[in-house]
Design a protein around this motif. Structure first.
Motif, PDB file in Angstrom:
ATOM      1  N   PRO A 208       0.822  -1.221   0.000  1.00 55.23           N
ATOM      2  CA  PRO A 208       0.000   0.000   0.000  1.00 55.23           C
ATOM      3  C   PRO A 208       0.859   1.276   0.000  1.00 55.23           C
ATOM      4  CG  PRO A 208      -0.783  -1.560   1.659  1.00 55.23           C
ATOM      5  CD  PRO A 208       0.495  -2.118   1.116  1.00 55.23           C
ATOM      6  N   GLN A 209       1.940   1.251   0.752  1.00 54.24           N
ATOM      7  CA  GLN A 209       2.822   2.422   0.811  1.00 54.24           C
ATOM      8  C   GLN A 209       3.491   2.656  -0.548  1.00 54.24           C
ATOM      9  OE1 GLN A 209       6.138   1.968   3.513  1.00 54.24           O
ATOM     10  NE2 GLN A 209       6.592   4.166   3.477  1.00 54.24           N
ATOM     11  N   ILE A 210       3.886   1.589  -1.173  1.00 53.02           N
ATOM     12  CA  ILE A 210       4.577   1.693  -2.464  1.00 53.02           C
ATOM     13  C   ILE A 210       3.622   2.148  -3.565  1.00 53.02           C
ATOM     14  CG2 ILE A 210       5.706   0.297  -4.240  1.00 53.02           C
ATOM     15  CD1 ILE A 210       7.320  -0.921  -2.017  1.00 53.02           C
ATOM     16  N   GLU A 211       2.394   1.688  -3.462  1.00 52.97           N
ATOM     17  CA  GLU A 211       1.379   2.096  -4.439  1.00 52.97           C
ATOM     18  C   GLU A 211       1.224   3.621  -4.423  1.00 52.97           C
ATOM     19  OE1 GLU A 211      -1.984  -0.477  -3.788  1.00 52.97           O
ATOM     20  OE2 GLU A 211      -3.037   0.477  -5.459  1.00 52.97           O
ATOM     21  N   LYS A 212       1.228   4.174  -3.228  1.00 58.41           N
ATOM     22  CA  LYS A 212       1.105   5.631  -3.077  1.00 58.41           C
ATOM     23  C   LYS A 212       2.322   6.342  -3.671  1.00 58.41           C
ATOM     24  CE  LYS A 212      -0.873   6.430   1.122  1.00 58.41           C
ATOM     25  NZ  LYS A 212      -0.409   6.669   2.502  1.00 58.41           N
ATOM     26  N   LEU A 213       3.463   5.808  -3.348  1.00 54.28           N
ATOM     27  CA  LEU A 213       4.729   6.361  -3.829  1.00 54.28           C
ATOM     28  C   LEU A 213       4.804   6.346  -5.354  1.00 54.28           C
ATOM     29  CD1 LEU A 213       7.455   7.227  -2.676  1.00 54.28           C
ATOM     30  CD2 LEU A 213       8.149   4.832  -2.707  1.00 54.28           C
ATOM     31  N   ALA A 214       4.257   5.284  -5.943  1.00 46.45           N
ATOM     32  CA  ALA A 214       4.307   5.119  -7.403  1.00 46.45           C
ATOM     33  C   ALA A 214       3.593   6.273  -8.116  1.00 46.45           C
ATOM     34  CB  ALA A 214       3.684   3.783  -7.790  1.00 46.45           C
ATOM     35  N   ARG A 215       2.587   6.847  -7.471  1.00 43.04           N
ATOM     36  CA  ARG A 215       1.864   7.966  -8.103  1.00 43.04           C
ATOM     37  C   ARG A 215       2.797   9.152  -8.297  1.00 43.04           C
ATOM     38  NH1 ARG A 215      -2.815   7.711  -4.000  1.00 43.04           N
ATOM     39  NH2 ARG A 215      -3.091   5.470  -4.163  1.00 43.04           N
ATOM     40  N   ASP A 216       3.744   9.320  -7.399  1.00 43.56           N
ATOM     41  CA  ASP A 216       4.734  10.380  -7.548  1.00 43.56           C
ATOM     42  C   ASP A 216       5.804   9.995  -8.573  1.00 43.56           C
ATOM     43  OD1 ASP A 216       6.229  12.805  -6.794  1.00 43.56           O
ATOM     44  OD2 ASP A 216       7.670  11.326  -6.057  1.00 43.56           O
ATOM     45  N   ILE A 217       6.299   8.792  -8.479  1.00 45.72           N
ATOM     46  CA  ILE A 217       7.349   8.342  -9.414  1.00 45.72           C
ATOM     47  C   ILE A 217       6.861   8.443 -10.871  1.00 45.72           C
ATOM     48  CG2 ILE A 217       8.761   6.337 -10.141  1.00 45.72           C
ATOM     49  CD1 ILE A 217       9.760   7.502  -7.537  1.00 45.72           C
ATOM     50  N   ALA A 218       5.573   8.145 -11.063  1.00 47.91           N
ATOM     51  CA  ALA A 218       5.013   8.171 -12.425  1.00 47.91           C
ATOM     52  C   ALA A 218       5.117   9.547 -13.077  1.00 47.91           C
ATOM     53  CB  ALA A 218       3.560   7.696 -12.387  1.00 47.91           C
ATOM     54  N   LYS A 219       5.306  10.585 -12.261  1.00 48.13           N
ATOM     55  CA  LYS A 219       5.411  11.948 -12.817  1.00 48.13           C
ATOM     56  C   LYS A 219       6.851  12.327 -13.145  1.00 48.13           C
ATOM     57  CE  LYS A 219       1.747  13.489  -9.759  1.00 48.13           C
ATOM     58  NZ  LYS A 219       1.858  13.799  -8.323  1.00 48.13           N
ATOM     59  N   ARG A 220       7.780  11.457 -12.821  1.00 50.34           N
ATOM     60  CA  ARG A 220       9.194  11.809 -12.975  1.00 50.34           C
ATOM     61  C   ARG A 220       9.746  11.318 -14.312  1.00 50.34           C
ATOM     62  NH1 ARG A 220      11.001  14.270  -8.264  1.00 50.34           N
ATOM     63  NH2 ARG A 220       9.446  13.861  -6.639  1.00 50.34           N
ATOM     64  N   GLN A 221      10.897  11.949 -14.666  1.00 49.23           N
ATOM     65  CA  GLN A 221      11.531  11.579 -15.927  1.00 49.23           C
ATOM     66  C   GLN A 221      12.692  10.598 -15.734  1.00 49.23           C
ATOM     67  OE1 GLN A 221      11.478  15.327 -18.035  1.00 49.23           O
ATOM     68  NE2 GLN A 221       9.618  14.192 -18.554  1.00 49.23           N
ATOM     69  N   ASP A 222      13.350  10.724 -14.602  1.00 49.32           N
ATOM     70  CA  ASP A 222      14.520   9.884 -14.335  1.00 49.32           C
ATOM     71  C   ASP A 222      14.512   9.453 -12.872  1.00 49.32           C
ATOM     72  OD1 ASP A 222      16.278  10.768 -16.849  1.00 49.32           O
ATOM     73  OD2 ASP A 222      15.469  12.573 -15.905  1.00 49.32           O
ATOM     74  N   VAL A 223      15.002   8.282 -12.626  1.00 44.72           N
ATOM     75  CA  VAL A 223      15.126   7.794 -11.245  1.00 44.72           C
ATOM     76  C   VAL A 223      16.501   7.129 -11.094  1.00 44.72           C
ATOM     77  CG1 VAL A 223      14.157   6.268  -9.467  1.00 44.72           C
ATOM     78  CG2 VAL A 223      12.630   7.355 -11.115  1.00 44.72           C
ATOM     79  N   LEU A 224      17.130   7.414  -9.967  1.00 41.77           N
ATOM     80  CA  LEU A 224      18.427   6.807  -9.678  1.00 41.77           C
ATOM     81  C   LEU A 224      18.247   5.760  -8.572  1.00 41.77           C
ATOM     82  CD1 LEU A 224      21.252   7.551 -10.789  1.00 41.77           C
ATOM     83  CD2 LEU A 224      21.523   9.053  -8.820  1.00 41.77           C
ATOM     84  N   TYR A 225      18.898   4.614  -8.721  1.00 43.42           N
ATOM     85  CA  TYR A 225      18.875   3.569  -7.699  1.00 43.42           C
ATOM     86  C   TYR A 225      20.304   3.382  -7.194  1.00 43.42           C
ATOM     87  CZ  TYR A 225      14.197   1.970  -9.137  1.00 43.42           C
ATOM     88  OH  TYR A 225      12.858   1.873  -9.413  1.00 43.42           O
ATOM     89  N   LEU A 226      20.485   3.390  -5.890  1.00 44.50           N
ATOM     90  CA  LEU A 226      21.820   3.219  -5.312  1.00 44.50           C
ATOM     91  C   LEU A 226      21.853   2.058  -4.320  1.00 44.50           C
ATOM     92  CD1 LEU A 226      22.714   6.920  -4.323  1.00 44.50           C
ATOM     93  CD2 LEU A 226      23.317   5.736  -6.443  1.00 44.50           C
ATOM     94  N   GLY A 227      22.979   1.378  -4.285  1.00 43.79           N
ATOM     95  CA  GLY A 227      23.169   0.326  -3.279  1.00 43.79           C
ATOM     96  C   GLY A 227      24.641  -0.019  -3.184  1.00 43.79           C
ATOM     97  N   ARG A 228      25.014  -0.655  -2.097  1.00 43.03           N
ATOM     98  CA  ARG A 228      26.391  -1.153  -1.912  1.00 43.03           C
ATOM     99  C   ARG A 228      26.344  -2.642  -1.651  1.00 43.03           C
ATOM    100  NH1 ARG A 228      30.907   2.284  -0.114  1.00 43.03           N
ATOM    101  NH2 ARG A 228      30.173   4.411  -0.414  1.00 43.03           N
ATOM    102  N   GLY A 229      27.450  -3.318  -1.893  1.00 41.81           N
ATOM    103  CA  GLY A 229      27.491  -4.767  -1.651  1.00 41.81           C
ATOM    104  C   GLY A 229      26.426  -5.443  -2.509  1.00 41.81           C
TER     105      GLY A 229
END
Ligand code: M6R
Length: 365
Positions: A208-229
């Motif tokens: 449910p939290q991610i579904e809400k977040l997706a409404r914002d992401i859908a308006k964006r042009q680029d997304v960066l994903y970061l991680g280590r290991g």
């Protein structure tokens, strides 16, 4: 059929605790909590000097995560290649070493060509495949099946986490055979694997939290994903998943590489998904998050309760995953990563199961 889901991808994401559990039961003796390969391996891990892992797309990211496991548990050097590069670069290979191929379909042209090359060089060939009757399965010396069941959505989800389960068990078996893991280490690691299906089910609770977040992401042009290991290859997978089904441009980066270039992209329009379980590199990732926050980037932090308490940065959104042993977090963190891509695509109205320009199985190079 899709059962009660709107898309095969949603069904396949939700099936993961079950199919990863089936896969686990094939590779682990649940009563004694020891690894138990379903077939006798035609080589001794003690004789292997180098492991080469080859695959394409999502399967290659499973291989990249497994590199960390093999190197840590078995102290054996691992090289990971995408098959389209491996097949033509004439890599020097040592006869008698091990080459691993990972493929959901077992029909990917480049992976098959890479398998044939490794065979011609006298390597042992082991494939992790989901379709047991496939060409790659038939032509490999050993087959370790994933028990994901048919995967219909073009975006790979459950095949990926089942590949991780098989590779994790194999890496533990390798560590044991090479004398790098004590019985106690093995017990601790296998117990960590046994916990995975339950933790995956808990991770689905973030939907449910991610579904809400997706409404914002859908308006964006680029997304960066970061991680280590091990979260670094998962960041690559997160970016691929978002690109292929929502058509939003995304990049995955090793968090430590941020200041070597991509930080120039950060502004208030750039969402940055940070995959950071509370593990041995957590503090380092937090300092990279600070750099993002200082430049106005919107952080989406995927972590656990400890990580959330430690990260004192004002992060836009924190997604809390269950507490768990650090070694196997990619299998659990894959869930919110997949859900974010899925729900973003649903908001955008794209064809989730059949994204444009893509085929489920790439049988031409
Ligand atoms: O069938 P395979 O696992 O060999 O396929 C490899 C890639 O084509 C596949 O993982 C592709 O990247 C997916 N569309 C990712 O979601």
């Amino acid at each position: 059929d899709k059962a009660n889901y709107r898309h095969f991808m949603a069904k396949e994401i939700h099936e993961q605790p079950e199919v990863v559990g089936h896969t686990l039961a094939r590779y682990v003796d649940m009563a004694t909590e020891q690894v138990a390969m379903p077939v006798t391996l035609p080589f001794d891990f003690k004789d292997i000097q180098r492991v080469s892992i080859t695959a394409c797309g999502t399967a290659s990211y499973a291989g990249f995560i497994a590199k960390y496991w093999f190197e840590r548990f078995a102290r054996v050097p691992v090289e990971v290649d995408v098959a389209s590069e491996f097949r033509y670069r004439e890599a020097p290979l040592r006869k008698g070493d091990l080459a691993i191929f990972i493929s959901q379909s077992g029909e990917t042209a480049d992976t098959l060509a890479a398998l044939r090359y490794a065979k011609s060089q006298g390597l042992h060939t082991l494939s992790v495949v989901n379709v047991p009757t496939s060409t790659i399965a038939r032509e490999s010396e050993v087959v370790l099946p994933t028990l994901a069941g048919p995967e219909i959505g073009v975006a790979s989800t459950k095949a990926f986490t089942c590949q991780l389960m098989v590779l994790a068990a194999l890496a533990v078996a390798a560590g044991k055979a090479r004398g790098e893991l004590s019985a106690e280490d093995e017990g601790r690691l296998v117990h960590g694997l046994v916990e995975v299906p339950r933790l995956m089910a808990a991770a689905l609770g973030t939907e449910p939290q991610i579904e809400k977040l997706a409404r914002d992401i859908a308006k964006r042009q680029d997304v960066l994903y970061l991680g280590r290991g091990t979260s670094y290859p998962l960041a690559l997978e997160g970016a691929l998943k978002l690109k292929e089904i929502s058509y939003i441009h995304a990049e995955g980066y090793a968090a430590g590489e941020l200041k070597h270039g991509p930080i120039a992209l950060i502004d208030e329009n750039m969402p940055v998904v940070v995959i950071a379980p509370f593990d041995r590199v957590f503090e380092k990732t937090v300092s990279n998050m600070q750099e993002v926050a200082a430049r106005g980037g919107n952080i989406i932090l995927m972590t656990d309760a400890k990580g959330a308490a430690e990260a004192t940065i004002e992060s836009t959104v924190t997604i809390i995953l269950p507490d768990m042993a650090a070694a196997f977090t990619p299998m659990i963190y894959a869930i919110p990563v997949q859900l974010l891509a899925y729900h973003t695509a649903v908001v955008m109205g794209t064809d989730v199961d059949q994204p444009r320009n893509l085929a489920k199985s790439v049988t031409v190079e």
